[in-house]
Write an enzyme that holds these catalytic residues in place. Structure first.
Site, PDB file in Angstrom:
ATOM      1  N   SER A  13       0.810  -1.212   0.000  1.00 49.87           N
ATOM      2  CA  SER A  13       0.000   0.000   0.000  1.00 49.87           C
ATOM      3  C   SER A  13       0.848   1.268   0.000  1.00 49.87           C
ATOM      4  CB  SER A  13      -0.939   0.009   1.210  1.00 49.87           C
ATOM      5  OG  SER A  13      -1.694   1.215   1.233  1.00 49.87           O
ATOM      6  N   LYS A  64     -13.764  -4.164   2.329  1.00 47.82           N
ATOM      7  CA  LYS A  64     -14.596  -3.006   2.009  1.00 47.82           C
ATOM      8  C   LYS A  64     -16.086  -3.236   2.254  1.00 47.82           C
ATOM      9  CE  LYS A  64     -11.579  -0.753  -1.375  1.00 47.82           C
ATOM     10  NZ  LYS A  64     -11.488  -0.206  -2.754  1.00 47.82           N
ATOM     11  N   TYR A 212      -1.699   0.489  -9.556  1.00 46.94           N
ATOM     12  CA  TYR A 212      -0.510   1.343  -9.585  1.00 46.94           C
ATOM     13  C   TYR A 212       0.765   0.530  -9.449  1.00 46.94           C
ATOM     14  CZ  TYR A 212      -1.048   1.156  -4.440  1.00 46.94           C
ATOM     15  OH  TYR A 212      -1.193   0.749  -3.135  1.00 46.94           O
TER      16      TYR A 212
END
Length: 270
Positions: A13, A64, A212
């Site tokens: 992360s 989530k 990413y």
């Protein structure tokens, strides 16, 4: 005050780099932000053990949807997405929100000012749901979901179709079906981006690669002559919204972006 990002895996992360850079730029010397591995099924125990020094949590896969039930208040966009990536903690309770949705809108508009009438999302998980809703917010009247297992995409399709503007949602095969619309969003792993799939994405005016890392992906490499929205763009915009929710201060967006770019550059140099 303490904040953290929760998920499993979590060592990859970039959120700590972004938020810490934001704290430094804003002069918040008493704030900390860490990455904490919390596996599926473990978020309740973690949250309920927090003390009054905690202010906010960023939440990533696979937590989530799980975190929603821990909130005393849920924003309309988190309710619509059926998932939260943000939990704001205060004496009055816990607020669950989804900054992925407005973050995706901002990320697209930063790179592309044209119309969005229809779009395709590759994948069918929580990120596909929030980016699909973002495409509807941008004007898409129809959204196509292409999934490796189309039968598993029903929940995500229902989430997008429940948007108040009632978009048309079609589910198809990632391996076979065409990519349509001005925008294509990829939420699938880089190894799933076959040469054939990348070729089918060639007509989209905007390529939105939600990853990413690793970077570049096969799909992002194909977008040299088109608008390219990267996973870092999404991460920065959603993190900036979280920063403001946690601290009450405007987010130093460019300093947070620079920290993310530096962290990625350091990783690629290893």
């Amino acid at each position: 005050m303490r904040c953290a990002v929760l998920g499993d895996p979590i060592t990859h992360s970039l959120s700590p780099a972004l938020h810490r850079a934001g704290y430094a730029a804003a002069g918040l010397t008493g704030w900390s932000y860490d990455a904490v591995r919390v596996p599926a099924g473990g978020v309740r125990g973690f949250v309920e053990a927090l003390d009054a020094t905690w202010r906010g949590l960023s939440v990533t896969a696979p937590l989530k949807r799980e975190v929603l039930v821990l909130a005393t208040e849920v924003t309309e966009r988190a309710r619509l997405a059926g998932a939260a990536n943000t939990l704001v903690i205060g004496p009055e309770g816990r607020l669950a929100d989804n900054t992925d949705l407005p973050g995706a809108v901002a990320a697209v508009r930063e790179r592309y000012a044209g119309p969005v009438t229809s779009a395709t999302v590759l994948g069918a998980g929580a990120t596909a749901a929030s980016t699909g809703l973002a495409l509807v917010e941008l004007g898409a009247r129809s959204v196509t979901l292409l999934a490796r297992s189309p039968e598993r995409a029903a929940e995500t399709a229902a989430v997008i179709a429940a948007h108040p503007s009632a978009p048309r949602v079609r589910v198809g095969s990632l391996a076979l079906d065409p990519v349509v619309g001005e925008v294509v969003v990829s939420t699938v792993p880089a190894q799933a981006q076959t040469e054939d799939l990348v070729a089918r994405c060639g007509a989209a005016a905007v390529v939105f690669e939600a990853l990413y890392a690793p970077w570049p992906t096969p799909l992002s490499r194909s977008a040299a002559d088109r608008a390219l929205v990267g996973g870092l763009d999404l991460l920065v915009h959603q993190a900036a919204l979280q920063f403001t929710m946690f601290t009450g201060l405007p987010a130093p967006l460019e300093q947070m972006r620079a920290a993310g770019e530096q962290a990625l550059a350091e990783r690629s140099a290893r």
